[in-house]
Design an enzyme around this catalytic site. Structure first.
Site, short mmCIF file in Angstrom:
data_model
loop_
_atom_site.label_atom_id
_atom_site.label_comp_id
_atom_site.label_asym_id
_atom_site.label_seq_id
_atom_site.Cartn_x
_atom_site.Cartn_y
_atom_site.Cartn_z
N SER A 55 35.66 27.36 -6.74
CA SER A 55 35.24 28.27 -7.70
C SER A 55 33.81 28.89 -7.18
CB SER A 55 35.41 27.60 -9.13
OG SER A 55 35.20 28.49 -10.19
N ASP A 76 41.98 29.91 -9.25
CA ASP A 76 40.59 29.06 -9.37
C ASP A 76 40.99 27.99 -8.62
OD1 ASP A 76 38.35 27.49 -9.84
OD2 ASP A 76 37.97 28.80 -11.43
#
Length: 302
Positions: free
Chosen positions: A45, A161
């Protein structure tokens, strides 16, 4: 680029956490100053973005300056391009342009430090480590928060993500040949949440005092603040990010137990969308790293 000397290679795992991940910059600043030899970096991320920026040769200060472009909340809003919410409420085109301005068309072959970027394939329910191709593509996949950004569809895979299942990617470093690992978990834990809630209560008390004793202008300001807070809190971003980070924190702590040094730089009175607090996040990252600097230095001598 790969580090050929694996006898005592130190790996650095930069975790997820949206704005909280700005603390990684402070960690990098101290590692640079102390000349700690990092042989490979992994990121999930926001950690993937910062790892990529550091990997292409940007210094911690340069990364901080780039992040400083978001110091005004309006600049963050300019990255949001809302779309018809079928698979995500943001199209992500503006975010891609922002990433391109930083990373250009560089590939993993252009890296000065090897970087492993973690993404998650929802279609096949597996964590994937990306270390080839364009950095821009890998980073975007790793920060495509499910429900917020539209996932990236590729050949029967649905990338989102990377932090949802591997928020602090320690294992990827050991698999890449690292013998020692520094892990950075910038996600707030239960203690941090309690501290933040206590701080919010203090703010509410101060607002009550203003309503009772403040000037007319001050009272209007407080009432307007409370009005908009009631309307927009919690919003869909808060709900998704808070839910994800509650789960990710537990997973991150499990990963950190495998590391030789585990850092937990958290700004308790901040939120995951407070990208404008870059300097505060950087400072907390520096302070946490300096707290463990003796242990970090020891890694270079083993």
């Amino acid at each position: 680029m790969e580090n050929s000397d694996n006898k005592n290679m130190i790996g650095l795992a930069l975790g997820s956490g949206a704005a909280f991940g700005m603390a990684h910059i402070g960690v990098l600043a101290v590692l640079e100053k102390e000349k700690i030899p990092i042989g490979v970096v992994s990121g999930a991320s926001i950690g993937a973005l910062i790892a990529a920026m550091w990997g292409i040769g940007l210094s911690a200060k340069e990364i901080e300056n780039i992040s400083g472009r978001l110091k005004i909340k309006l600049n963050i809003m300019r990255l949001l391009d809302f779309t018809f919410p079928i698979s995500g409420i943001l199209a992500g085109k503006r975010l891609r342009r922002f990433l391109r301005a930083i990373l250009g068309d560089r590939t993993f072959e252009d890296l000065k430090i090897p970087v492993k970027i973690i993404v998650y394939d929802l279609a096949n329910r597996e964590t994937v480590t990306v270390d080839n191709g364009r950095l821009l593509d890998a980073v975007y996949k790793s920060i495509a928060v499910p429900g917020i950004f539209q996932p990236v569809m590729e050949e029967g895979k649905m990338f989102v993500d990377g932090g949802i299942m591997d928020p602090v990617p320690v294992d990827a470093l050991f698999k890449s040949g690292a013998t020692k690992v520094i892990a950075v978990n910038a996600l707030p834990g239960p203690r941090n949440i309690r501290e933040r809630n206590a701080a919010l209560k203090e703010i509410e008390k101060e607002e009550e005092n203003v309503i009772r004793q403040g000037s007319l202008d001050e009272k209007i300001r407080v009432h307007l603040t409370r009005f908009f807070r009631k309307i927009f809190t919690p919003n869909i971003f808060d709900v998704i990010m808070t839910s994800m980070q509650a789960m990710e924190y537990s997973l991150a702590e499990i990963s950190c137990c495998k590391a030789d040094v585990s850092l937990h730089p958290v700004l308790s009175d901040a939120a995951s969308t407070d990208f404008h607090l870059v300097k505060k996040f950087v400072k907390i990252g520096e302070e946490e790293t300096l707290r463990y600097i003796d242990k970090i230095r020891e890694l270079t001598r083993k």
